[in-house]
Design a protein around this motif. Sequence first.
Motif, short mmCIF file in Angstrom:
data_model
loop_
_atom_site.label_atom_id
_atom_site.label_comp_id
_atom_site.label_asym_id
_atom_site.label_seq_id
_atom_site.Cartn_x
_atom_site.Cartn_y
_atom_site.Cartn_z
N THR A 111 0.84 -1.19 0.00
CA THR A 111 0.00 0.00 0.00
C THR A 111 0.88 1.24 0.00
O THR A 111 2.11 1.16 0.10
N GLU A 116 -3.92 4.01 1.65
CA GLU A 116 -4.21 3.85 3.07
C GLU A 116 -5.19 4.91 3.57
O GLU A 116 -6.07 4.62 4.39
N THR A 120 -8.67 3.86 5.20
CA THR A 120 -8.94 4.31 6.56
C THR A 120 -10.23 5.11 6.65
O THR A 120 -10.97 5.01 7.63
N ARG A 170 -8.60 -2.02 7.53
CA ARG A 170 -7.41 -1.75 8.36
C ARG A 170 -6.35 -2.82 8.22
O ARG A 170 -5.15 -2.53 8.36
N CYS A 173 -3.85 -1.83 5.51
CA CYS A 173 -2.99 -0.65 5.68
C CYS A 173 -1.59 -1.06 6.13
O CYS A 173 -1.42 -1.83 7.07
N GLY A 174 -0.59 -0.57 5.42
CA GLY A 174 0.80 -0.81 5.81
C GLY A 174 1.37 -2.13 5.34
O GLY A 174 2.47 -2.50 5.78
#
Length: 244
Positions: A111, A116, A120, A170, A173-174
């Motif tokens: 991502t 993100e 989010t 979530r 994300c990352g």
Amino acid sequence: MPAPPPPPPTPHALVLAPVTARWDEGAFFAPVIRTLTRSGLRVTVVDTLSLWDEEVDSMAAFVARWRALLPDFGRVDLLCGNALGGAVAQALLPDCAPDTAALLVSGPARTDPVLEQRLTQIADLAASGRPGAALALLNQRVLPYDGPDADPAPVEADAAAGRRLAAGMRLLCGIDVSAAVHAHPGPLLQIVGSHSQLVTRRHTAAAPHHRVHIAPGAGMRPHAEQPAKVSSLIEAYLREKGLR
């Protein structure tokens, strides 16, 4: 006379689902499932979020649960995934046989801040007691960026749907599973839309022997927006890899 050798086993495709507000029994991938079945594969479709609960606090923990369950599916000749399911599928490649083929549709390997922020935003709406608004925003984001807007009618979604949406967004994300993809010696086909508002070419990873196909004008769901073109592409991939 010696008995004739048994026929080769039917190739098996395991399909991991994207984030859905409710489990839809595989409807999300219907055009691809029809293509795989028509090509002679046995298809198993799973709800990727079925292994999520409140104790899962990272993608690594989530993938660990799928890694433990993977042997229960037996031999997997084609590992498929869409969106979140695609990310999980790529993370599981080191646990598959080296010749396992991968088929990904808008499945991010990594991502970036833009993606993100959009994930989010959806997760925050869902977690704040507005699952309908979260689902409406997701429905808009999966469309091509220059296409028509989503249906403006209110979207009904309950608290359970909100928990699934928040968790799934979530988890993405990352992430960065690029190393697992680059190290996979088997074939891989990733399909992304050129006009996607979420997963784009920059979120993919591929080794030199893999292929990333950009579907012109498509959003996050090229298989639903351009079913004939995507089905033809998949059929050619299966023939080339000896799975049809």
